[in-house]
Design an enzyme around this catalytic site. Structure first.
Site, PDB file in Angstrom:
ATOM      1  CG  ASN A 133      -2.193  -0.821   0.963  1.00  0.00           C
ATOM      2  OD1 ASN A 133      -2.731  -0.818  -0.142  1.00  0.00           O
ATOM      3  ND2 ASN A 133      -2.650  -1.541   1.976  1.00  0.00           N
TER       4      ASN A 133
ATOM      5  CG  HIS B  79       6.625   7.319  -2.216  1.00  0.00           C
ATOM      6  ND1 HIS B  79       6.649   8.527  -2.878  1.00  0.00           N
ATOM      7  CD2 HIS B  79       6.484   7.625  -0.902  1.00  0.00           C
ATOM      8  CE1 HIS B  79       6.536   9.512  -2.011  1.00  0.00           C
ATOM      9  NE2 HIS B  79       6.437   8.987  -0.804  1.00  0.00           N
TER      10      HIS B  79
ATOM     11  CG  ASP C  47      12.246  -6.851   1.704  1.00  0.00           C
ATOM     12  OD1 ASP C  47      11.810  -5.704   1.960  1.00  0.00           O
ATOM     13  OD2 ASP C  47      12.893  -7.510   2.513  1.00  0.00           O
ATOM     14  CB  THR C  48      14.051  -2.599  -1.844  1.00  0.00           C
ATOM     15  OG1 THR C  48      13.340  -2.913  -3.034  1.00  0.00           O
ATOM     16  CG2 THR C  48      15.254  -1.742  -2.207  1.00  0.00           C
TER      17      THR C  48
ATOM     18  CG  PHE D 216      10.451   6.380  -1.874  1.00  0.00           C
ATOM     19  CD1 PHE D 216      10.563   5.147  -1.247  1.00  0.00           C
ATOM     20  CD2 PHE D 216      10.205   6.403  -3.243  1.00  0.00           C
ATOM     21  CE1 PHE D 216      10.448   3.972  -1.963  1.00  0.00           C
ATOM     22  CE2 PHE D 216      10.087   5.223  -3.966  1.00  0.00           C
ATOM     23  CZ  PHE D 216      10.204   4.009  -3.324  1.00  0.00           C
ATOM     24  N   GLY D 217      12.893   7.102   0.669  1.00  0.00           N
ATOM     25  CA  GLY D 217      13.883   6.230   1.295  1.00  0.00           C
ATOM     26  C   GLY D 217      15.262   6.875   1.335  1.00  0.00           C
ATOM     27  CE1 TYR D 218      19.063   4.396   4.782  1.00  0.00           C
ATOM     28  CE2 TYR D 218      17.396   2.959   3.800  1.00  0.00           C
ATOM     29  CZ  TYR D 218      18.160   3.351   4.888  1.00  0.00           C
ATOM     30  OH  TYR D 218      18.026   2.689   6.091  1.00  0.00           O
TER      31      TYR D 218
END
Length: 200
Positions: free
Chosen positions: A8, A11, A68-69, A156-158
């Protein structure tokens, strides 16, 4: 072709839909009425991707894929890796806290080599039988380095601290169009799309 992406995260959904364009109709967990907190207790990206896809297939009997990242930093022994989203203690998907910890842990270390790695697990119904399925996994990797400070506001994220190999700007500076061509997730999704078009 309709297929569920077990997330969900808006991004991720937007990124996947842009990469796949109009070839597939990508449904989110919310689209199928799944509001449960799907467990991610694996010790590897492969295990977590499998766990999420299997949960959706077992409960909703619909073709789905999950990803999964992880960000793997050489100087940190591959950390944060499978714990990337929850790297900063007591947080969950808090990008600012995660990046602050990453930069703090690296300090003045000159070895900034890192990579983003995405694993996608696809589970499909076999022969129209909801208890029979087949699973395939696809991996995407992009090499790069961690900058000493954040740059850019997109992504987003890193993304603000990761500079992909061959570029002098962070993912957050390059923008979605370029990122969606070269990113780890893009590379894994392209393998998924090619398989779906030829074999799925």
């Amino acid at each position: 072709m309709k297929i569920v992406f077990a997330t969900n995260n808006q991004h991720k959904l937007q990124e996947i839909r842009e990469i796949l364009d109009d070839q597939f109709e990508i449904l989110s967990l919310a689209d199928i009425g799944c509001h449960e907190d799907i467990p991610e207790t694996g010790n590897t990206l492969e295990a977590n991707a499998h766990q999420k896809a299997e949960y959706v297939f077992d409960h909703y009997h619909i073709d789905c894929f999950a990803d999964d990242t992880g960000l793997e930093v050489d100087a940190l022994g591959g950390a944060p890796g499978v714990h990337s989203a929850r790297y900063a203690e007591g947080t969950d998907h808090n990008s600012e806290a995660n990046m602050a910890k990453l930069l703090r842990e690296l300090g003045d270390n000159d070895n900034r080599k890192a990579r983003f790695r995405t694993v996608i697990s696809l589970i499909q119904m076999e022969g129209g039988n909801p208890v029979c399925s087949r699973e395939y996994q696809f991996e995407g990797v992009v090499e790069g380095r961690i900058d000493r400070e954040k740059h850019g506001s997109e992504g987003f994220g890193y993304d603000p601290v990761f500079i992909p190999e061959g570029y002098d700007k962070s993912f957050a500076e390059l923008g979605e169009e370029i990122k969606n061509q070269i990113s780890h997730r893009a590379r894994a999704v392209k393998k998924l799309a090619e398989w779906l078009k030829t074999e799925g």
